[in-house]
Design an enzyme around this catalytic site. Structure first.
Site, PDB file in Angstrom:
ATOM      1  N   TYR A 207      -3.795   1.399  16.028  1.00 15.94           N
ATOM      2  CA  TYR A 207      -2.585   1.567  16.713  1.00 15.94           C
ATOM      3  C   TYR A 207      -3.013   1.274  18.120  1.00 15.94           C
ATOM      4  O   TYR A 207      -2.188   0.518  18.748  1.00 15.94           O
ATOM      5  CB  TYR A 207      -1.949   3.137  16.500  1.00 15.94           C
TER       6      TYR A 207
ATOM      7  N   GLU B 240      -3.391  -0.006   7.925  1.00 18.80           N
ATOM      8  CA  GLU B 240      -2.108   0.290   8.966  1.00 18.80           C
ATOM      9  C   GLU B 240      -2.023   0.041  10.262  1.00 18.80           C
ATOM     10  O   GLU B 240      -3.122  -0.550  10.627  1.00 18.80           O
ATOM     11  CB  GLU B 240      -2.075   2.067   9.504  1.00 18.80           C
TER      12      GLU B 240
ATOM     13  N   HIS C 255      -2.724  11.233   1.157  1.00 23.67           N
ATOM     14  CA  HIS C 255      -1.926  10.800   1.886  1.00 23.67           C
ATOM     15  C   HIS C 255      -1.291  11.809   2.502  1.00 23.67           C
ATOM     16  O   HIS C 255      -0.618  12.211   2.931  1.00 23.67           O
ATOM     17  CB  HIS C 255      -1.408   9.322   2.342  1.00 23.67           C
TER      18      HIS C 255
ATOM     19  N   ASN D  90      -7.064   2.240  10.460  1.00 25.66           N
ATOM     20  CA  ASN D  90      -5.548   1.922  10.824  1.00 25.66           C
ATOM     21  C   ASN D  90      -5.832   1.893  12.276  1.00 25.66           C
ATOM     22  O   ASN D  90      -6.841   3.054  12.596  1.00 25.66           O
ATOM     23  CB  ASN D  90      -5.017   3.776  10.069  1.00 25.66           C
TER      24      ASN D  90
ATOM     25  N   ARG E 196       0.734  -1.305   0.229  1.00 25.87           N
ATOM     26  CA  ARG E 196      -0.145   0.764  -0.389  1.00 25.87           C
ATOM     27  C   ARG E 196       1.251   1.051  -0.473  1.00 25.87           C
ATOM     28  O   ARG E 196       1.971   1.248   0.890  1.00 25.87           O
ATOM     29  CB  ARG E 196      -0.527  -0.305   1.300  1.00 25.87           C
TER      30      ARG E 196
ATOM     31  N   GLU F 173      -7.110   8.942   6.624  1.00 24.02           N
ATOM     32  CA  GLU F 173      -6.774   9.312   7.775  1.00 24.02           C
ATOM     33  C   GLU F 173      -7.584  11.125   7.498  1.00 24.02           C
ATOM     34  O   GLU F 173      -6.940  11.783   8.354  1.00 24.02           O
ATOM     35  CB  GLU F 173      -5.815   9.142   8.712  1.00 24.02           C
TER      36      GLU F 173
HETATM   37  O1  IFM Z   1       2.657   7.170   9.790  1.00 26.21           O
HETATM   38  C1  IFM Z   1       1.610   7.541  10.313  1.00 26.21           C
HETATM   39  C2  IFM Z   1       0.644   7.433   8.835  1.00 26.21           C
HETATM   40  O2  IFM Z   1       1.005   8.848   7.972  1.00 26.21           O
HETATM   41  C3  IFM Z   1      -0.489   7.820   9.211  1.00 26.21           C
HETATM   42  N1  IFM Z   1      -0.535   6.711  10.322  1.00 26.21           N
HETATM   43  C4  IFM Z   1      -0.003   6.785  11.378  1.00 26.21           C
HETATM   44  C5  IFM Z   1       0.967   6.620  10.721  1.00 26.21           C
HETATM   45  C6  IFM Z   1       2.022   6.383  12.059  1.00 26.21           C
HETATM   46  O3  IFM Z   1       2.238   7.630  13.352  1.00 26.21           O
END
Ligand code: IFM
Length: 447
Positions: A294, A352, A121, A292, A77, A166
């Protein structure tokens, strides 16, 4: 032993973004983006560095594709830099920009790696910022034109497209908090930008479909559970509001439910920029949702004084990444389950997921990153549990293929499966990448 075999056809990949890796910021006809402008202003990036060179992927893409092959990636990606394609934001096409991505796509296909393209992006042509950036409707219209140009050029070979990455981060960090380009601090601009980003997405979906027959079209949202710190009414209300700001503000319009009323009220914005038909455009059905993920967020009320609130029941655990983000694989399971039960998306990809840690080269030859490996392993297991519960999860993209420019943190955070020694641009696969290769080969989570 727990069976962690993934379904046949599950796609394992890794992700990057144009500004974070390409460099070549002013080459071959590319114009300035809002991130070029922002990083060249003093004091915006913690290490004072820019993405002018970054990982120099623009010149080293062939070696990078070879590395992807070595890891065994099935899909990659990446995003296209709009200012390489249309330096004026619209109108005149810059053929060398198209040729770069065309060669990259051909190289990936020749290596047996499926390209997944994100159209935006965060590197908006600066010239479009001069007309208001995402706070302006004309930029949504320009995005549809840009989408037309790039999908005409690549749509014969690329069959997986994401419109935006995002939009919450673009709109909130860029236009209200000022941490990201263009660095503005206006609530009003933030709300307008969030709408125009979603409108741009909706305008682009049919354009992609007409230029790329049989394509799968989606959008990548940053989503995370907002967990109340206690079961008090105040904390639950605060968590629900936080969920509205972060998650529902984007999910609900895409699902055809309009903007959430509680957040419209909170913003106190009459949303006068919405024209008849716009919400239907935004709700154009998509083929997949990109997630995405985290970390989760534990939310405590700021309205009820601490002494009057119920004692905290939920604490963030002490296992943090280098971003100070709590490691919480359960949060991935929960968000996937919620999407499955509450929303109509038929296919989901994790577009992500990954972790930053301060990696060190050992004996000038290798990088051992057991924490990243453990992070990925626990999240793969959570994804596997979600699939077993019925979630239509089709693939997983680790963030990131390479260490890269982490926006306002510059080069101080390393998310890569591949270590980048910036002064020499030497690449070294980390031990997590070696492990990931075995996961991909087995299509299962292994030790
Ligand atoms: O690096 C970023 C990415 O560009 C977008 N999502 C979160 C990642 C980590 O912060």
């Amino acid at each position: 032993m727990i069976d962690t075999q993934f379904p046949a056809g599950f796609i394992w990949g890794a992700a990057t973004a144009s500004y974070q890796i390409e460099g070549a910021w002013d080459q071959d006809g590319k114009s300035e983006s809002i991130w070029d402008r922002f990083t060249h202003m003093p004091g915006k990036i913690v290490d004072g560095l820019t993405g002018d060179v970054a990982c120099d992927h623009y010149h080293r893409w062939q070696d990078d594709v070879a590395l992807m092959k070595e890891i065994g990636l099935q899909a990659y990606r990446f995003s296209v830099a709009w200012p390489r394609i249309l330096p004026d934001g619209r109108g005149q096409i810059n053929q060398p920009g198209i040729d770069f991505y065309s060669r990259l796509v051909d190289g990936l296909l020749a290596a047996g790696i499926t390209p997944f393209i994100t159209l935006y992006h965060w590197d908006l042509p600066q010239i479009l910022q001069e007309e208001g950036g995402w706070a302006s409707r004309t930029v949504s219209e320009a995005f549809a034109e840009y989408t037309d140009v790039i999908t005409r050029a690549l749509g014969d070979r690329v069959k997986h497209w994401m419109t935006l990455n995002e939009p919450f981060v673009s709109a909130y960090l860029g236009y209200e908090l000022g941490f990201h380009a263009p660095g503005h601090t206006s609530r009003e601009e933030h709300v307008a930008a969030s709408f125009h980003l979603l409108l741009a997405h909706g305008l682009a979906v049919p354009v992609i479909r007409s230029n790329s027959p049989d394509a799968q079209v989606g959008i990548a949202l940053n989503l995370s559970g907002q967990v109340p710190a206690s079961s008090s009414l105040a904390d639950r209300a605060a968590a629900w509001q936080s969920d509205g700001l972060n998650n529902r503000w984007y999910l609900d319009p895409l699902a055809g439910r309009g903007f959430p009323l509680d957040i419209i009220q909170l913003y106190g914005n009459p949303l006068e920029f919405i024209r008849p038909g716009d919400m239907d455009t935004i709700a154009t059905p998509i083929d997949f949702l990109g997630v995405n993920y985290y970390t989760r967020k534990v939310v405590r009320s700021t309205i009820v004084p601490e002494a009057e609130n119920a004692p905290r029941e939920v604490f963030i655990n002490s296992n943090l990444t280098d971003m100070d983000w709590e490691v919480c694989p359960e949060g991935l399971y929960n968000i996937l389950g919620r999407l499955y039960f509450d929303y109509p998306f038929q296919n989901i990809y994790i577009t992500e997921n990954g972790a930053a840690y301060p990696d060190q080269i050992i004996a000038n030859t290798r990088i051992d990153d057991p924490q990243r490996l453990a992070y990925l392993k626990s999240h793969f297991e959570a994804a596997h549990r979600a699939i077993a519960a019925g979630v239509p999860l089709r693939g997983y993209f680790v963030w990131s293929f390479l260490d890269n420019f982490e926006w306002a943190y510059g080069f101080t955070k390393r998310f890569g499966l591949t270590y980048v020694d910036y002064p020499t641009q030497r690449r070294i696969l980390k031990s997590s990448a070696e492990w990931y290769r075995r996961v991909i080969a087995a299509n299962a989570v292994i030790d």
